[in-house]
Each structure stands twice: as structure tokens, then as C-alpha cells.
Scaffold this motif. Structure first.
Motif, mmCIF file in Angstrom:
data_model
loop_
_atom_site.group_PDB
_atom_site.id
_atom_site.type_symbol
_atom_site.label_atom_id
_atom_site.label_comp_id
_atom_site.label_asym_id
_atom_site.label_seq_id
_atom_site.Cartn_x
_atom_site.Cartn_y
_atom_site.Cartn_z
ATOM 1 N N LEU A 184 0.804 -1.218 0.000
ATOM 2 C CA LEU A 184 0.000 0.000 0.000
ATOM 3 C C LEU A 184 0.836 1.266 0.000
ATOM 4 O O LEU A 184 0.370 2.321 -0.434
ATOM 5 N N HIS A 200 4.317 15.466 1.978
ATOM 6 C CA HIS A 200 3.194 14.577 2.300
ATOM 7 C C HIS A 200 3.332 13.253 1.568
ATOM 8 O O HIS A 200 3.212 12.180 2.158
ATOM 9 N N PHE A 253 4.212 9.750 3.359
ATOM 10 C CA PHE A 253 3.134 8.750 3.364
ATOM 11 C C PHE A 253 3.722 7.353 3.193
ATOM 12 O O PHE A 253 3.235 6.388 3.778
ATOM 13 N N TRP A 267 2.318 10.177 9.370
ATOM 14 C CA TRP A 267 3.466 10.663 8.614
ATOM 15 C C TRP A 267 3.789 12.137 8.839
ATOM 16 O O TRP A 267 4.935 12.547 8.716
ATOM 17 N N ALA A 301 -10.347 -5.474 -2.290
ATOM 18 C CA ALA A 301 -10.854 -4.369 -3.105
ATOM 19 C C ALA A 301 -11.146 -3.155 -2.234
ATOM 20 O O ALA A 301 -10.858 -2.017 -2.606
ATOM 21 N N ALA A 331 -9.705 -2.404 0.682
ATOM 22 C CA ALA A 331 -8.503 -1.846 1.303
ATOM 23 C C ALA A 331 -7.890 -0.757 0.429
ATOM 24 O O ALA A 331 -7.502 0.305 0.927
ATOM 25 N N GLY A 332 -7.840 -1.008 -0.866
ATOM 26 C CA GLY A 332 -7.264 -0.007 -1.757
ATOM 27 C C GLY A 332 -8.005 1.309 -1.649
ATOM 28 O O GLY A 332 -7.402 2.377 -1.533
ATOM 29 N N PHE A 333 -9.316 1.216 -1.604
ATOM 30 C CA PHE A 333 -10.139 2.424 -1.521
ATOM 31 C C PHE A 333 -9.917 3.138 -0.189
ATOM 32 O O PHE A 333 -9.724 4.348 -0.141
ATOM 33 N N TRP A 341 -7.343 3.063 1.798
ATOM 34 C CA TRP A 341 -6.018 3.685 1.915
ATOM 35 C C TRP A 341 -5.912 4.947 1.066
ATOM 36 O O TRP A 341 -5.233 5.888 1.442
ATOM 37 N N LEU A 342 -6.618 4.937 -0.064
ATOM 38 C CA LEU A 342 -6.656 6.157 -0.869
ATOM 39 C C LEU A 342 -7.317 7.278 -0.073
ATOM 40 O O LEU A 342 -6.842 8.425 -0.069
ATOM 41 N N ILE A 365 -7.364 7.527 3.161
ATOM 42 C CA ILE A 365 -6.414 7.959 4.198
ATOM 43 C C ILE A 365 -5.453 9.000 3.625
ATOM 44 O O ILE A 365 -5.234 10.063 4.199
ATOM 45 N N LEU A 366 -4.893 8.667 2.479
ATOM 46 C CA LEU A 366 -3.931 9.585 1.854
ATOM 47 C C LEU A 366 -4.569 10.955 1.614
ATOM 48 O O LEU A 366 -4.004 11.994 1.954
ATOM 49 N N LEU A 367 -5.779 10.940 1.057
ATOM 50 C CA LEU A 367 -6.438 12.206 0.740
ATOM 51 C C LEU A 367 -6.856 12.938 2.009
ATOM 52 O O LEU A 367 -6.581 14.126 2.179
ATOM 53 N N PHE A 381 -5.936 12.850 5.250
ATOM 54 C CA PHE A 381 -4.946 13.432 6.161
ATOM 55 C C PHE A 381 -4.181 14.575 5.499
ATOM 56 O O PHE A 381 -3.819 15.542 6.158
ATOM 57 N N THR A 382 -3.933 14.452 4.196
ATOM 58 C CA THR A 382 -3.245 15.560 3.538
ATOM 59 C C THR A 382 -4.157 16.775 3.473
ATOM 60 O O THR A 382 -3.734 17.898 3.742
ATOM 61 N N TRP A 406 -5.528 -9.026 -7.486
ATOM 62 C CA TRP A 406 -6.213 -7.998 -6.685
ATOM 63 C C TRP A 406 -5.226 -7.202 -5.854
ATOM 64 O O TRP A 406 -5.328 -5.979 -5.747
ATOM 65 N N ILE A 459 -4.451 -3.161 -5.966
ATOM 66 C CA ILE A 459 -4.401 -2.231 -4.831
ATOM 67 C C ILE A 459 -3.191 -1.317 -4.983
ATOM 68 O O ILE A 459 -3.275 -0.103 -4.785
ATOM 69 N N ILE A 478 -3.985 1.307 -7.377
ATOM 70 C CA ILE A 478 -4.840 2.375 -6.839
ATOM 71 C C ILE A 478 -3.968 3.412 -6.149
ATOM 72 O O ILE A 478 -4.114 4.618 -6.344
ATOM 73 N N MET A 479 -3.013 2.933 -5.339
ATOM 74 C CA MET A 479 -2.168 3.873 -4.609
ATOM 75 C C MET A 479 -1.228 4.616 -5.561
ATOM 76 O O MET A 479 -0.849 5.757 -5.305
ATOM 77 N N LEU A 495 -4.186 12.809 -5.417
ATOM 78 C CA LEU A 495 -3.965 13.730 -4.301
ATOM 79 C C LEU A 495 -3.478 15.081 -4.823
ATOM 80 O O LEU A 495 -4.009 16.131 -4.437
#
Ligand SMILES: [Cu+2]
Lengths: 564, 103, 221
Positions: free
Chosen positions: A225, A261, A265, A315, B74, B76-78, B80-81, B83-85, B87-88, C28, C32, C35-36, C43
């Protein structure tokens, strides 16, 4: 762990090569020649390939550290020029972080042990596993090339706008090397996740898994991730530097803090990529050398997952003085305190495991105790840094340098070396010399503390990091640090020598020299190519040690060993 | 969400229905871009995009017929995305809240 | 080791079911990471869209939304044909699988063609970020909004990365086609088709988000 006793290693048939008459019974002598190594899909051989390559990078990164410590013996900048010094600490960081620490335990011990510990014949994707090593090598050569061509001076953090607009060094080339090596880490993580989910032996439920597996699973989650984000970030830095697209350039409307950031991350969780597998090693070792079941097994297991998840939410603690909003700083500060809890759970459980255990002080156990102490110091100073006010005082000083070296060197490398000593008989079939092992463990512990404890003091007194010259009053502590580094250096070179020596002259280990539990100790040393002669069936929880029963038996074998 | 050893064959009709819905949603999202909604434009567009993505994931990618592990992967990816968005953006959205003296 | 080991099951697996579950999970997990990977760009997009709403609004109007819509149609169709390819493979229909793979590839190539044409028009309009970037000649208000280039930087980064994934997808499809033609797949073993399908649909989903984000930033005024 109990397993079907009909498949114990000693009863296996001997395979004799029809041409040469040689005995071909394990993964090392199953076939010969460079091709059999470079095209292998055996996870154990790939682990060896990784072992050799990361060792080379470790000593390369170490040689940069030697230069740094030599320069810092005197207050004036005299050994190297300022620009060279900047390149030295940058390349030290890049090599050690991306090419040694991150792959260290997962790619070497994890690769070797994960399939064996879960009773599988190999990883779920053996060819992908080999590909990940080749990707690592390509990334490594790329970065090496950039270093030989002239190096890079941005610090391992590549902060913009310096890296994108001002540095005159090989930022893009080095960045691409790290971009590439990131994919090796992603593929390793992917392989571990699928392997641990889908390849476990019959009866091996999640709560029968060794904690090393849990921690590597948690690590894999972070790898999968987090790593893509650093990959795309490096790509953006390269685009910004090469084409001036403006993403991180304030002149064109971009924001350099956005880079921080994106960078952190990944790069904060990357610390957990380094420390989580180390914690897994410690859990295995502490149980074996205390002859006790790991105290609070489920807590330790879930603490790994907790660290992996919460580790993604902290982070911003690297950015308290960057211009980040104070409110975001408060959230990140609070969550950074929270993430200390699962780490503390682990430390308490390890010490509780040792309590009333019958502890034997073999080399791996010395590393365990070193780890617990140093990791605790590193972790507690981390709390200082997570605290907004204190961080402003010590930010970018030697305090932070000391802190993360206590975690990464005092933690990860201690556990890595402890693990290598512990599983060396399994990997090679031979024992290392115990006396030398203990001696070098001691050297490393003493050398480490002498190197890095003075740096806490230096930082608290206000010496900033990344400078090649400093005021006179800091010299005593800097000389102590450099002296410690030379002791540490000897401590690292010794194992290299005696491990190589043991390949030929080490005592034959037998399948289970530590009388340890775990499936890896129930197959022969070195294991056969497919790990087991028949798929093992697991009927018990891990770490079925009993201090009373094993003490006598264990003492006896040790006496035998001395006599040999 | 049972473990399938036999492959689950989705009837072709389902694919046609999903495809038709996706096409309708596509034209809705284009049309909505021309409706003056001010700041809500992006929310409408994203709501439609997420709906389309969920349809593709559930039917074309067979997640609806897969075991729980695939659902978790499926999701988890969403997550974590997000989370990234989140917190920033927590940083960017609260930057001006404290007045810096002299600024 | 297992008695039921057929040549279609790799040595590390016990049986076909385990192999199929492992490869599907593997894909899968890979998705993931994808996606990141796109997440970093999303972002950056979000941060700058919030920071420069007017710039994004005006710059976006210089993308051709008709082309964008056509391309979205093409990709959605290709997802349908990909789903049909998997469906045909599940039923063991080799010819039909091949046909659907080819149709999917043609649609994918068409998408890239349209994309290439759009890139070309951006080039002739001087909308490619860099020293030649110039929105003034297209729109007199551009002088007041000097940061519009950021939008096009993101446009090219995001669509470029997406197009790169399409190319990889076309490579995978070619490989699948050859494998299918050689009769490597059957009712019992078609997992590669399914797994490549997952990848194809994922690339489609990325576009489902890129399209409104880039082409449809409020066209009402
Ligand atoms: Cu951190």
C-alpha cells in the motif's frame, strides 16, 4: 508445533547423482552451476541471492558512514569538501534505507522462511519472486551507476524544491534506481500476502502461525500500500526536474510541502517495513532461548497489524516545522503517540516471555536482548520527537539522527543479525563459531551505544545534522561517536569472516540444533528443494516450549556440543 | 460469499444490463457538467463515477460472486486512498486557521 | 506431491482451486498497488483543484469533452467485450474468446488513437507544459490566471500514466490471444484470461474517474 512424525528429516532417502555419485539431498546441492542459481525459482536460493546482494550494499553504505565519521573527528571540514560530505550522507542514507534495511529481513529471512514456516513447497509465485530479485539488482546497478557518475546530494529525503530546481547532482538517475527497486519490494509483499493466505499447510490456522509470519504479513501490507506512492512521487520529482511541470515548484503554483506529504506517506510506514520483520525475528528467538511460549501471542500478532495500519496515519510528524497546519500537526502528534502502544505491547510481552523462562545466552539471544534495550531507547526518544514542542527544539539535529539509528540499526540490524545467526544452521547446515558470535555481538552492542548515544547529547545541545563542520565544543562527543563507529565496524566485519569460515569448517548442525519448535526445524538442514518430503499437518499452536522439561535436555545437548 | 471451487458464470444478460447502466450514467455525468451547480458539481460527478466503478467492480470483475478476502482486498485499496487524501487535506484545509503574527 | 497434480497446476500448488484463488488474489493485491500509484496523482489533483478552482475551471474547458465522452464510450465497450471474453473462456469456447480478445484490443487501440489525436491538438494549441506553453492566444482571460499550466501538467501526467497502462493491457491481450490460439485454455483452466480481465477493467475504472475530473470541471459557464 507437532507434525506428522513419519516425515522427519532423518528418515529421508538419499538421492545419489547418477553421473557424479554426489549426494543430492538439499536445495544447495540439488544442482550446480551459475545457471542453476541465476534461473532458480527456489525461494531458498533466491534468499541466498538476496543475502549476497544486500550484504554488498550494507558494506557499501557502511563505507560511506566511515567517511562521514572520519570527517567529523575534527570540527573543521578537512577530510572532504562540503559538497562531497553532502553526497556521502545522502548516499549512505539511500543505500542503507532502500537497498539494505527495507529488503533485509523480508527478502532474506522472509524469503527463506515464510514458505517453510507455513509448510509450503514454495512461494505462491516463484518466478515473480526471482523477478523481484532481478528488479532489485537492476535498481541497485542504476543507483550505483548514478553514484559512480557523480552521486547525489539532496539527502535521502529528496526534499523539493532543492531536489527539483537547485541540486546539480544525479537526482533523476538515482531516483529511477529507487523507483525500480520499489517494485521489487512490492512484488515481495504481494508474494508474501498471497502465500500466507493461500499456501498454509493443513491445520495451520492463523493463530497457529509463528509470529514471524504475522509480522511479515503486516510488513507486506505496508509494502503493497505504501511503495506505489513513493514510486509516483519519484516520478513526479523526475518530471518536475526534467520538464518543469510545476507540481512542486512554487513559481508555477506548485507546493513543495505536497512532496513531503507524498514522501512521508510512504517513508514513515517504511520505518515499519524495517522494524516489523525485526520484531517477528525477536518473537521467534525470545521464545526459543527462554524456552517459553510467547507471552500474549494474540496481542503480539495483532500489534503487528495495528502497527501496520496506524503507521499509515502518522506521517505528518516529520513535517511539524515544514509549514504544515498546526492543527494537522496536533492530529499527527496524537496518532504518533498512539502508534507507540502496539510497539510497547510487544516489548512488554517479550520481557514477560523471558520472565521465569530458562534463558540461555547464545549469540542470537544476545542480539535479542540488545534489540529490546536499544529499541526501547529508540522508541521512547521517538515519543520526544512526536511531541510538537520538543520536536521544534530538536528537529534536524543529531537527536533525530540518534533516534532513528537506535530503531534502524539498534533495532533492525540487531534482529537481522540475531536471525541470521539463529537460522544459519538451517540455511547452510553448519554452525557458526559460538565464541566469536558472542564476542562480535558484544562488540556491536558496545560500539553501537558508543556511536549513537553521544549523538543524543549532541542533538540536544543543538548540533544540527548534515553539516561537515561544527563548533569546537562538540568535538569530544563527536570523537566518542567516531571511536564507537570503528568498534561497530569491527563488530560487523567479524560475522562476515566467521560465517564464511563456517561454510567449510563449521560443525554440522543437524536438523534442529536449538531444539526449537516451528516447521522449519522439522525438516533437514539445509532443507530439500521442496522443503518437506510430504506436506506437514499441523495440530498444535506454536511455541510449545516448556522451561522445566527442556532445560535438562537442552543443557545436555550443549554439553555434547562442547565436547565435540 | 461462499468459497467457490466451481467458477461462477455470470449470465450475459447481467453484463448487458450493467453496460447499459454504465452508458446511461456516462451521459448523465456529461449532462450534469452543464448544469450550474457551483461547488456541488464535483460531488455529483464523483458520486456518479463511484457508482460506475462499483458496478464494474461488482459485476465485470466478479467481486459480487467472490469470497470475502477479495472484498477486503478491493475495499482496502479504496480505504487507503481515502487515508492519503483525508490526512493531507486535513493539513491544507486548516492551514489558515492560526494567524501568524505580523502576517 | 499431490496425486491429482496435472500439468496445468504449478508445482508449488496442491490443486487447481488453490492455484486459481492464489492468482486471483495476487492480481487484486497488484490492483491495490495500482490504486495507490494513481492515488498520488489524484492527491496532487485534489490539492491544486482546491487551491486554484478558477484556473482548473477555465483550463478544463480547453479539453475536448466530446472526444473525452467518445473515449469513455470506447473503454466501457471494451470492458463489456472483455467480460464476454472471460465468459467465453469460462464456457471453453476458444474461437469466441479469441474474437472478443481481438475486439477488446481494437477498442483499446481506438482509445489510444483518440488520445493521441487529443495530445496532438494540445501540442498545436501550445497547451503542453513547458517553455512553449501559452493559453493567452486561446483565451484573453488567461493572463489573470497564471497557474493554469498546473492543470495541464496534471492532465498529461494522469492521462499519460493511464495510456501507459493501456499499452501494458494491450500487451497482455496479445499474450492472451496467442495462448488462446494455441489452445492453452479450457473450461477447467482459464484463470489467465480472468486475471488479465481484472487488469483491463481496473484501467477502465481509472478512466471512469479521470474523465469527469479532467474534462468536466463545471462546464455551465
Ligand atoms: Cu515517522
Amino acid at each position: 508445533m507437532e507434525m506428522d512424525r513419519t516425515v522427519v528429516a532423518e528418515e529421508r532417502p538419499t538421492i545419489i547423482d547418477t553421473v557424479t555419485g554426489a549426494i543430492r539431498e538439499n536445495y544447495l546441492n540439488a544442482n550446480y552451476g551459475l545457471k542453476s542459481w541465476f534461473l532458480t525459482v527456489d525461494h531458498k536460493r533466491i534468499a541466498i541471492l538476496y543475502l549476497i546482494s544486500i550484504t554488498l550494499f550494507f558494506f557499501l553504505g557502511g563505507s560511506f558512514a566511515v567517511m562521514i565519521r572520519l570527517e567529523l573527528i575534527t570540527p573543521q571540514g578537512d577530510l572532504v569538501q562540503a559538497e562531497t560530505y553532502n553526497k556521502l550522507f545522502t548516499m549512505h542514507g539511500i543505500v542503507m534505507v532502500f537497498f539494505f534495511l527495507i529488503p533485509s529481513i523480508p527478502a532474506v529471512l522472509g524469503n527463506f522462511l515464510v514458505p517453510i514456516m507455513i509448510g509450503a513447497r514454495d512461494m505462491a509465485f516463484p518466478r515473480l519472486n526471482l523477478a523481484s530479485w532481478y528488479i532489485y539488482v537492476v535498481g541497485g546497478l542504476f543507483t550505483l551507476g548514478a553514484m559512480i557518475a557523480g552521486g547525489i546530494d539532496t539527502g535521502w529525503t529528496f526534499y523539493t524544491p532543492y531536489s527539483t530546481s537547485f541540486s546539480n547532482t544525479y537526482v533523476i538517475a538515482t531516483g529511477l534506481g529507487i523507483f525500480v527497486v520499489g517494485f521489487s519490494s512490492i512484488l515481495t509483499g504481494l508474494n508474501f500476502i498471497v502465500t500466507i493466505h493461500k499456501m498454509r499447510a493443513p491445520g495451520l490456522t492463523w493463530f497457529r502461525l509463528p509470529l514471524f509470519i504475522w509480522s511479515n504479513y503486516a510488513t507486506s501490507i505496508i509494502m503493497v500500500l505504501g511503495t506505489p506512492v513513493i514510486a509516483v512521487t519519484i516520478l513526479l520529482v523526475a518530471l518536475e526536474r526534467g520538464l518543469h511541470i510545476g507540481i512542486f515548484d512554487p513559481a508555477l503554483g506548485g507546493d513543495p510541502i505536497l512532496f513531503q506529504h507524498l514522501f512521508w506517506f510512504y517513508s514513515h510506514p517504511a520505518v515499519y517495513i524495517m522494524i516489523l520483520p525485526a520484531m517477528g525475528v525477536i518473537s521467534e528467538l525470545v521464545a526459543c532461548f527462554s524456552r517459553r511460549r510467547v507471552f500474549g501471542y494474540k496481542f503480539v500478532a495483532f500489534a503487528s497489524l495495528g502497527i501496520a495500519v496506524i503507521g499509515f496515519l502518522v506521517w505528518g510528524h516529520h513535517m511539524f516545522v515544514s509549514g504544515q497546519s498546526s492543527y494537522a500537526g496536533m492530529i499527527f502528534s496524537f496518532l504518533s503517540f498512539i502508534v507507540a502502544i502496539p510497539s510497547a505491547i510487544k516489548v512488554f510481552n517479550w520481557t514477560a516471555t523471558m520472565y521465569k523462562g530458562s534463558i540461555s545466552y547464545d549469540t542470537p539471544m544476545l542480539y535479542v536482548m540488545g534489540f529490546i534495550g536499544l529499541f526501547t531507547i529508540g522508541g521512547l526518544t521517538g515519543l520526544f520527537l512526536a511531541c510538537l514542542g520538543v520536536d521544534i527544539h530538536v528537529h534536524d539535529t543529531y537527536f533525530i539522527v540518534a533516534h532513528f539509528h537506535y530503531i534502524m540499526v539498534g533495532g533492525t540490524i540487531m534482529a537481522y543479525l540475531g536471525g541470521i545467526h539463529f537460522w544459519w544452521p538451517k540455511i547452510t547446515g553448519r554452525m557458526y563459531p559460538e565464541g566469536w558470535g558472542k564476542f562480535s555481538a558484544l562488540l556491536i552492542f558496545v560500539g553501537f551505544n558508543l556511536t549513537f548515544f553521544p549523538q543524543f547529547l549532541l542533538g540536544y545541545l543543538g548540533m544540527p545534522r548534515r553539516y561537515y563542520a561544527y563548533p569546537q565544543e562538540f568535538q569530544v562527543l563527536n570523537v566518542m561517536s567516531s571511536a564507537g563507529a570503528s568498534v561497530l565496524g569491527v563488530g560487523y566485519l567479524l560475522p562476515l569472516v566467521y560465517f564464511l569460515w563456517s561454510l567449510r569448517y563449521g560443525r554440522i548442525a543437524g536438523s534442529n540444533p536449538w531444539k526449537a519448535t516451528g516447521l522449519e526445524w522439522q525438516t533437514s538442514s539445509p532443507p530439500p528443494t521442496e522443503n518437506f518430503l510430504a506436506t506437514p499437518v499441523v495440530t498444535e499452536e506454536p511455541y510449545q516450549y516448556s522451561p522445566e522439561e527442556t532445560e535438562a535436555e537442552y543443557a545436555m545437548t550443549k554439553k555434547e556440543n562442547v565436547n565435540v | 460469499m461462499i468459497e467457490h471451487s466451481e467458477p461462477h458464470i455470470v449470465p450475459k444478460k447481467t453484463y448487458y444490463i450493467v453496460f447499459a447502466t454504465l452508458m446511461i450514467l456516462l451521459f448523465v455525468t456529461v449532462a450534469m457538467a452543464f448544469v450550474p451547480l457551483g461547488p456541488f458539481n464535483i460531488y455529483v460527478a464523483m458520486a456518479i463515477a463511484i457508482t460506475k466503478a462499483v458496478l464494474v467492480v461488482l459485476y465485470f470483475m466478479h467481486v459480487r460472486y467472490s469470497n470475502r478476502l477479495i472484498w477486503v482486498a478491493a475495499g482496502a485499496g479504496f480505504v487507503w486512498l481515502v487515508i492519503l487524501l483525508a490526512f493531507t487535506l486535513a493539513d491544507y484545509s486548516s492551514r489558515g486557521w492560526i494567524k501568524v503574527p505580523g502576517k | 506431491m499431490s496425486e491429482t497434480h496435472s500439468s496445468l497446476v504449478a508445482h508449488q500448488f496442491d490443486d487447481g482451486v488453490q492455484q486459481k484463488q492464489a492468482t486471483t488474489l495476487g492480481m487484486w493485491v497488484f490492483l491495490i498497488t495500482e490504486i495507490m500509484f494513481f492515488g498520488g496523482l489524484i492527491l496532487a489533483y485534489t490539492v491544486y483543484r482546491i487551491k486554484y478552482p478558477e484556473e482548473f475551471h477555465h483550463a478544463s474547458k480547453h479539453l475536448d469533452y466530446v472526444m473525452g465522452t467518445v473515449n469513455t464510450c470506447i473503454l466501457l465497450c471494451s470492458s463489456l467485450t472483455m467480460a464476454f471474453a472471460v465468459h467465453a473462456a469460462q464456457e471453453g469456447k476458444r474461437k469466441l474468446t479469441m474474437i472478443f480478445i481481438v475486439v477488446t484490443m481494437v477498442l483499446g487501440a481506438a482509445f489510444l488513437g483518440v488520445k493521441g489525436w487529443e495530445y496532438y491538438t494540445k501540442y498545436t494549441d501550445h497547451l503542453i507544459p513547458g517553455p512553449n506553453y501559452d493559453l493567452n492566444h486561446l483565451w484573453e482571460g488567461a493572463g489573470l490566471l497564471p497557474k493554469t499550466q498546473l492543470f495541464f501538467s496534471l492532465y498529461f501526467a494522469m492521462t499519460g500514466l493511464h495510456a501507459f497502462h493501456m499499452l501494458i493491457g494491450l500487451g497482455l491481450m496479445t499474450w492472451l490471444f496467442v495462448k488462446t490460439k494455441r489452445g492453452r485454455f479450457s473450461k477447467e483452466y482459464f484463470n489467465p484470461v480472468e486475471v488479465c480481465g481484472l487488469y483491463w477493467h481496473f484501467v477502465d475504472i481509472v478512466w471512469i474517474f479521470l474523465f469527469p475530473l479532467l474534462y468536466l470541471v463545471d462546464r455551465s459557464h
